[in-house]
Scaffold this motif. Structure first.
Motif, mmCIF file in Angstrom:
data_model
loop_
_atom_site.group_PDB
_atom_site.id
_atom_site.type_symbol
_atom_site.label_atom_id
_atom_site.label_comp_id
_atom_site.label_asym_id
_atom_site.label_seq_id
_atom_site.Cartn_x
_atom_site.Cartn_y
_atom_site.Cartn_z
ATOM 1 N N ASN A 15 -1.472 1.825 -8.471
ATOM 2 C CA ASN A 15 -1.793 1.009 -7.293
ATOM 3 C C ASN A 15 -2.434 -0.321 -7.651
ATOM 4 O O ASN A 15 -2.886 -1.040 -6.768
ATOM 5 C CB ASN A 15 -2.680 1.814 -6.340
ATOM 6 N N GLU A 33 -7.815 -1.910 -4.174
ATOM 7 C CA GLU A 33 -7.669 -2.659 -2.934
ATOM 8 C C GLU A 33 -6.660 -1.957 -2.021
ATOM 9 O O GLU A 33 -5.562 -1.609 -2.440
ATOM 10 C CB GLU A 33 -7.196 -4.085 -3.222
ATOM 11 N N ASN A 34 -7.057 -1.716 -0.797
ATOM 12 C CA ASN A 34 -6.243 -1.020 0.208
ATOM 13 C C ASN A 34 -5.929 0.431 -0.144
ATOM 14 O O ASN A 34 -5.030 1.023 0.434
ATOM 15 C CB ASN A 34 -4.928 -1.762 0.487
ATOM 16 N N GLN A 53 -3.511 2.138 8.503
ATOM 17 C CA GLN A 53 -2.591 1.027 8.750
ATOM 18 C C GLN A 53 -2.549 0.075 7.552
ATOM 19 O O GLN A 53 -3.594 -0.434 7.127
ATOM 20 C CB GLN A 53 -3.010 0.266 10.013
ATOM 21 N N ASP A 54 -1.351 -0.138 7.000
ATOM 22 C CA ASP A 54 -1.114 -1.051 5.872
ATOM 23 C C ASP A 54 -1.884 -0.677 4.604
ATOM 24 O O ASP A 54 -2.108 -1.524 3.740
ATOM 25 C CB ASP A 54 -1.441 -2.499 6.262
ATOM 26 N N LYS A 55 -2.283 0.571 4.468
ATOM 27 C CA LYS A 55 -3.016 1.045 3.291
ATOM 28 C C LYS A 55 -2.079 1.779 2.332
ATOM 29 O O LYS A 55 -0.993 2.222 2.707
ATOM 30 C CB LYS A 55 -4.143 2.005 3.694
ATOM 31 N N ASN A 56 -2.518 1.910 1.087
ATOM 32 C CA ASN A 56 -1.852 2.759 0.104
ATOM 33 C C ASN A 56 -2.540 4.116 0.174
ATOM 34 O O ASN A 56 -3.646 4.275 -0.324
ATOM 35 C CB ASN A 56 -1.967 2.180 -1.304
ATOM 36 N N ARG A 102 0.819 3.055 10.295
ATOM 37 C CA ARG A 102 1.922 2.858 9.363
ATOM 38 C C ARG A 102 1.361 2.349 8.041
ATOM 39 O O ARG A 102 1.081 1.165 7.883
ATOM 40 C CB ARG A 102 2.924 1.853 9.915
ATOM 41 N N PRO A 103 1.208 3.262 7.079
ATOM 42 C CA PRO A 103 0.691 2.843 5.774
ATOM 43 C C PRO A 103 1.712 1.981 5.027
ATOM 44 O O PRO A 103 2.914 2.033 5.321
ATOM 45 C CB PRO A 103 0.489 4.158 5.015
ATOM 46 N N GLN A 104 1.222 1.233 4.066
ATOM 47 C CA GLN A 104 2.130 0.478 3.208
ATOM 48 C C GLN A 104 2.966 1.450 2.389
ATOM 49 O O GLN A 104 4.165 1.269 2.235
ATOM 50 C CB GLN A 104 1.334 -0.438 2.283
ATOM 51 N N LYS A 105 2.307 2.501 1.848
ATOM 52 C CA LYS A 105 3.021 3.562 1.153
ATOM 53 C C LYS A 105 2.173 4.828 1.162
ATOM 54 O O LYS A 105 0.962 4.779 1.341
ATOM 55 C CB LYS A 105 3.422 3.170 -0.265
#
Length: 180
Positions: A28, A32-33, A93-96, A122-125
């Motif tokens: 990762n 961050e995130n 949301q937008d997290k790994n 909705r996560p980034q991945k």
């Protein structure tokens, strides 16, 4: 009579958790995130240990959360009550997101956890970390991080013991119909 074999002792379990922690940060590119989410119940203490390990060698905060998949299981009869407000306790949301569990077997627990996470945002991945991958998948799901791959038969069981719940650490393989 069942035969019980210790396949990981406390030191081996700790090494696996430490290795997984480093692999998560490397894959990762830092923290961050990054969100570590333990699948209740046995995934949560492992997730906590991973987060603590990461904090010990990496700057920045590691967000730790948990997910309750009760309402998402496909093997339980629905009672009509939905506790969606308590499914996951952090922002994804937008997290790994790294889902953490003790053992992956059929993949159904992971599928339920993914559904719960996606209902929250909705996560980034989404990635998966487990202590033991024992095979026998029924769904096209594989862990990104595994402490140990243990090919098993369907009549064998794997149990990850954790000090937080079992007063000791280790991994046991139980073979039914073992030595007599």
């Amino acid at each position: 009579m069942a035969e019980i074999i210790e396949i990981m002792d406390e030191n081996a379990l700790n090494r696996a958790i430490t290795r997984i922690s480093h692999e998560i940060v490397e894959k990762n590119k830092g923290t961050e995130n990054l969100v570590i989410v333990g699948i209740k119940t046995r995934g949560m203490p492992i997730a906590r240990r991973i987060a603590e390990n990461i904090r010990s060698f990496e700057s920045g905060d590691v967000v730790l959360g948990s997910v309750d998949i009760t309402d998402y299981r496909d093997d339980k009869k629905k009672d009509g009550k939905c506790r969606t407000e308590n499914i996951i306790d952090i922002d994804v949301q937008d997290k790994n997101v790294v889902l953490v569990d003790d053992v992956i077997y059929t993949g159904r627990t992971c599928r339920a956890a993914i559904n719960a996470v996606m209902d929250k945002g909705r996560p980034q991945k989404i990635q998966l970390a487990v202590i033991v991958d024992r095979g026998h998948r029924e769904l096209p799901i594989r862990p990104d991080y595994a402490g140990k791959n243990v090919p098993t038969s369907r009549d064998e069981t794997i149990r990850v013991l954790l000090k937080e719940q079992d007063d000791r650490d280790g991994v046991l393989l139980t073979k039914k119909g073992g030595a007599k």
